[in-house]
Design an enzyme around this catalytic site. Sequence first.
Site, PDB file in Angstrom:
ATOM      1  N   ASP A 451      37.250  38.569  35.147  1.00  0.00           N
ATOM      2  CA  ASP A 451      38.452  39.031  34.487  1.00  0.00           C
ATOM      3  C   ASP A 451      39.060  37.819  33.787  1.00  0.00           C
ATOM      4  O   ASP A 451      38.684  36.688  34.069  1.00  0.00           O
ATOM      5  CB  ASP A 451      39.391  39.573  35.568  1.00  0.00           C
ATOM      6  CG  ASP A 451      40.736  39.940  35.011  1.00  0.00           C
ATOM      7  OD1 ASP A 451      40.765  40.567  33.958  1.00  0.00           O
ATOM      8  OD2 ASP A 451      41.742  39.597  35.646  1.00  0.00           O
ATOM      9  N   ASP A 913      41.810  39.469  39.590  1.00  0.00           N
ATOM     10  CA  ASP A 913      43.008  39.278  40.402  1.00  0.00           C
ATOM     11  C   ASP A 913      43.884  40.517  40.487  1.00  0.00           C
ATOM     12  O   ASP A 913      44.700  40.643  41.382  1.00  0.00           O
ATOM     13  CB  ASP A 913      43.843  38.135  39.861  1.00  0.00           C
ATOM     14  CG  ASP A 913      44.540  38.526  38.577  1.00  0.00           C
ATOM     15  OD1 ASP A 913      43.881  39.181  37.756  1.00  0.00           O
ATOM     16  OD2 ASP A 913      45.716  38.195  38.402  1.00  0.00           O
ATOM     17  N   ASP A 917      41.100  45.277  38.402  1.00  0.00           N
ATOM     18  CA  ASP A 917      39.770  44.729  38.660  1.00  0.00           C
ATOM     19  C   ASP A 917      39.148  45.316  39.909  1.00  0.00           C
ATOM     20  O   ASP A 917      38.018  44.973  40.255  1.00  0.00           O
ATOM     21  CB  ASP A 917      39.851  43.210  38.816  1.00  0.00           C
ATOM     22  CG  ASP A 917      40.482  42.563  37.614  1.00  0.00           C
ATOM     23  OD1 ASP A 917      40.085  42.919  36.504  1.00  0.00           O
ATOM     24  OD2 ASP A 917      41.373  41.715  37.791  1.00  0.00           O
TER      25      ASP A 917
END
Lengths: 1270, 333
Positions: A451, A913, A917
């Site tokens: 990410d 985080d 995700d």
Amino acid sequence: MATHPSATTNVHTTKKKKKAKVKWSNLYTFSCLRPPPPLNQSDFGHPGFSRVVFCNNPGAHKTKPYKYPINEVSTTKYNVITFLPKSLFEQFRRVANLYFLLVAVLSVTSLAPFTPLSLIAPLVFVVGISMLKEGVEDWHRFLQDLEVNSRKVKVHIGNGSFVDRSWKVLRVGDVVKVNKNEYFPCDLLLLSSSYEDGVCYVETMNLDGETNLKIKRCLECTLGFDEEVKFDKFEAKIRCEDPNSSLYTFVANLEFGDKDKDVDVDDNKLVSSYPLSPSQLLLRDSKLQNTDYVYGVAVFTGVDTKVVRNSMKSPSKRSRVEKKMDHVIYVLFFMLLLISLITSIGSARYTDKKQTAKEWWYLQLLEDTDGSFDPDKPLISGFLQFLRALILYGYLIPISLYVSIEVVKFLQAMLINNDLHMFDETSGKSVEARTSNLNEELGQVEMILSDKTGTLTCNQMEFRKCSIEGISYGGDVNKIVRAASQRMNIDIESYRFNLDTEDSTPRDSIEMHEICHDEINEVKNSVLDDAKSMRDVGSSSIKGFNFRDERLMNKMWVHGSNVWDMMMFFRVMALCHTGIPVENGEEIGSHKPKYEAESPEEVTFLIAAQEFGFQFYKRTQSSMFVKEIDSSTMEVEREYKLLNLLEFSSSRKRMSVIVRDEVGQIFLFCKGADNIIFDRLGDSGRTYQHATTIHLANYAEDGLRTMVFAYRKVKDLEYEEWSSTFAKAKATIGPEREELLENVSEIIEKDLVLLGAVAVDDKLQDGVAECIDKLAQAGLKIWLLTGDKKETAVNIGFACSLLRHDMKQFHLSLSREAESKNQLKAMKDEILDQIEASYQVTINEKTKDDPFALVVDGKALEIALRNDIRDQFLQLAVNCSSVICCRVSPKQKALITRLVKKFTGKMTLAIGDGANDVGMIQAADIGVGISGMEGMQAVMASDFSMPQFRFLERLLIVHGHWCYKRISKMILYFVYKNIVFGLTLFYYELYSKFSGDVLYDGWYMLMFNLFLTSLPVISLGVLEQDVSSDICLQFPALYQQGQKGILFSWKRIFGWMGNGILTSVVIFILNVNILSSSAFREGGEVIDISHLGVITYTVVIWTLNCQIALIITHFTWIQHIFIWGSILCWYIFLLFYGALPPVYSNREYKLLVEAVGPAPMYWIVTLLVVVVSLLPYFIYMVIQRSFYPLDDHVIQEMKYGRKVVVDDEMWLKEEESSRKPTHIGFSARVDGKILYLKDQLYKKRMFIIKSISNSPIRRSITINPLENRD
Amino acid sequence: MDQKNKTSKKPKNSKFSQQELPAWKPILTPGWVITSFITIGVLFIPTGLLALSASDNVVEIVDRYDEGCIPDSYSQKAESYIQNPNQNKTCVRTLRVPKKMVAPIFVYYQLEKFYQNHRRFVKSKSDKQLRDADAQDDTHNCFPEDYTADNKPIVPCGLIAWSLFNDTYKLSARGKAINIDKKGIAWKSDMEAKFGSNVYPKNFQKGTLIGGGKLDERIPLSEQEDLIVWMRTAALPTFRKLYGKINTDLESHETITAEVENNYNTYKFGGRKKLVLSTTTWIGGKNDFLGIAYISVGGLCLFIAINFILLYVFRPRRLGDPSYLSWNRQPIV
């Protein structure tokens, strides 16, 4: 809109802050809140649209048709009642456990060869431990739920009073008040906000990962309910669709007695129905920002909320090694069945009456009653014997392996958690292995899907550089260029000068020579350190402003040459935005306001402008107020009338404001993407274009996000004319409105004057660049999946060296026409064409060693991941060195992860985080969550959590490598160990007419896995290190052993099985032959079963423990104690066991002291058989190490071998070459740059030589003397 | 408080938790390899020689008498011969002493193809009954030799005791009887702890089927050494058991006459019976295999060591030679 009094006149006593008066709806041109499509009223009440919500009347939801779940959310797998049956069921889904259950059941029958305890105890232990683990994990989930469920929110309890209630008791219909920076407790219908016109800003990071704020707006009819007391009278009914998982739809109607005009006129209300749209729905897990408070009514609660409906049950993951281990177990099962079958057939044959049963008169088989040796029914006896054999040879199936693996992994996880190198001082957190069963997977990762926001970046913008009037301010040159040129020993500045200005005289004095390796490292490190220290300094001063340039700071710019343009530049910065100043609450006495805006970049610009002396301090509905620095360095306050705001949109890629200054001049300030702005420059406005372009390229290569500033002076007349067209366009309703507005905007956004450019740093987290560098060298591929827009993603790609300028970039995106037509076929064709064209390029240019990069847009990705073109897309993606996917939804992230995993068959690791995700983290083989940021969803779903991305390097390259080696070695040894032991039991059957007698005492059997061989294996599994951690990091190539899976290949597995069979044969044959019939002691005594058993067992224990000593390459005192202690433990056990009275010790009474101990034969046999049984492996080991050494062997020798060999230069050279050639990462970019620079220099030199050799002067010099000579 | 929490989260900086314990990292260098092979060779060959010579010093006389002790007339129906209780089964064997045998000389009987290790057989006894006079009814593993037909418990019960070996040997040399000492042939621990000194045989061999030897009901089990020896079940189908000891030396080339009472039925399952006289040394009885195994393993290791020395001389691999690293090898492949 006209019904609302203007913000400037309306003064509420309760609202003190100015910003609350601003009505955004008046400013925005392009409203994202278009009127919802007319609804078919008849839908409501039908299946799918049956939900009715009685607002402010939660009591109505207590009874059946309207009873909806309360807002309690549970993510646990079990509850108190279901835990036992459910988790037991889970446990016995493992084939091995089922087998052991069968064995345990059989063990209480007369068939059992040994005590039931020795069979039931390990099973209970194994299953118990696993269940305990499940239980503890579930308990943690429960606690997490408890924390969320008991968060507080203000709920209306009648009479207009609000009290704090915990989230879980919230019911549909409740009116709640949510304050700034709080999360919404459930899906709410927005009723009103602290803003006059009922808008509010929502951060949806947890839903879709997008960092920019989204605007939500309430219906006009509910606007009035903006004070607590007013809710006493509030009453409405919502009819809406049933709960579903779609985040972007909401079909509903609000039935509301319109009391707008006469609030106090009672009961004669006119109930009218208003359509609702997603823009009125505030979703659970998103966060209120930039808005003081909102009122809303709960529509969906608990499991009905969209975010909960979107969440997936966390899958239980098993590592590949463990999956393969299952297959190994199947092989062992096959072996078990085979020898059991042999035993049972043999037994049946001998038991058969027709054969030999009669002859053995001393067995009196004809009298048998228990059936296991019934000569009349040899088949049944054979079958019973088979069952017994299954239990007897059960040692082939290493039940204790499961226990040991659990224990080892737990300890490994403990070591990972305790690694100080992975401890983050600032957050006080360290890496945490949340599920320990994936440790060894860390050593086999081949792909990382990452990410962006919060993972690679801190989600913090910094103003870094700017270019005004063609002069670059704020910083040194690109760090990559610097590193490259330092390596080449050339003067950067002069070099850059050369490249920038083509007509300058080329320097021919440039010397190139390779400098030695440690110097290179030094340079590299210094560059990296430099970058780091820059960051540190930046963060300590003003947040969001990391800029140092004496020429601009402290009002120095007024001494510049062209102050006018300079001022215009700063004005664009201070005026062209959507931000609002807020009082700085934290630092009392500070005169500097804080800013809030839709995107963090704008905040950065405002802060920067303030630092340069242009402080934007107040905004009203129609004006903006700025404290400016005059050319005489005096501070003046100016008011700018805001005439229009031409909003940013992804297609326009620019934003403008039109203002009128105090003198009455009208200016258009514009900022936007470089190519867009350059297209709209007037002829007179291109003065700085060339210089700015060069600066932009440099900034971009540094990974900075750039934006170009321009302005235009608009004549009054022209404005008037345009303004009316614009107003007309704005009033249009319908789908063509946006296009119309864009066209109108374009009319005025032309003939711009370029001022310069700014560069903002999306701050990378500490050490991200270095970490990516190392990971790339270890052969890992890194994909970036982000919900952010393409430009941002590409910038970050550059910043963390995933992209470089000499890369060929392929962009997959849908053209606007295709997008607007929305025809699947056309879109598909378009994407397919793009994929195929790009693929051709990769095929054709593969040999050229040019790196490729693929940048995919979310829309395009959606098409590309459709079944029929998925494979082509993935093929292309795999061919590219880096892949960046932008604007991807959480679901897409998970989908990509799953597809990549399936398509490539490679081990994937996903790191992120945010809640967006979670899907990806769950779908990947290993999910890593970044802790430390707010929001725990990612961490909760992850297998490993870490406070910083950079710890990934150590986690994978050191711990992953170690754990992989440890677990592989351990499993192989375990298989070996159990084969050796189990088969000796089988061979004995060959000598006892397959009667199923056991050579060893029951207690030996129990002790075997429990004490005598378990601890060394655990020390192997926990503490083994082939090389130390720093060498792991120095030689990333070692990591590829795991990626290739060479340590747990079938070749190795069968090798070890073969070794086990060989060893068992050696042990048994030698023992039986040596200890045959003649006496084994000087006293003339001969051996009996117990003697043969104890001697064979001794040999087995010695062999197994010595074998593990041969495997282990890292002996600390722990290993020594465990290995040699295990052997000692055996003798001590024997001593104690023999000392017990015969009631307990039976055959083994005084065995060691009286019988075998004093016999030299016992010891001499032990020595011989142990040596012989280890010899095959030892010889194999010697041959492998001598002629086919593995990398770790050679490195061990280099490092720990004779001192003479450790030769620094060689060491460094190998370190260098062990890195996998890679196209991404900082070092690779430096290498690439060097190549490029060398090429440039070469060209230049050739040019010089040519020009010199062609010059008439040289000709005259070189030719003339010759002529003279002639 | 907060501060405390924060510090407690920080991992401990111990050598163990940081995985930095001092460690011995042995590397299998050619030196190690050659040294270990040579060590094995040097250690094993002398040991083997010692064992072999010890085995060589053992004098062993083995006489198979199961066939010879059946009169020719019964050669086809040996079973009926052996089962006939009225038949005189004494048979005389002549043994020759090849070398001087120094006392103590052990007398063994050797049975072959007799599966004392059969599970049914091994289990068929009652340890408690043997030990404890009060536990004569503890016969649950002993079927079918647990109770007599009139339901009296058999002591000692079970198949093992029931099938007690009952051939007897009388030895004489030059007309003079050689005394076979039948005391001290059983393990001391067995006599002391496993067989009760107040447990007397009862109802033994009174059943319908007579298995093997009978026991003197006046002697407690702890002194029935033949029984105790027999009850130590052998591990393998070919086994010897101590019959007695001779405490006088036997001269070389002496001829010994063995008067064998051939009672035990091995004919049914085709097992052999042998009379063995053997001396012992520190390795026990005759055991050439051990010595040969030691010598051949030692020899093999020396051979390997020499080969490795040659290999390292002619085709050495430098220790830590980086050209063996995978990344350096790849271009060649």
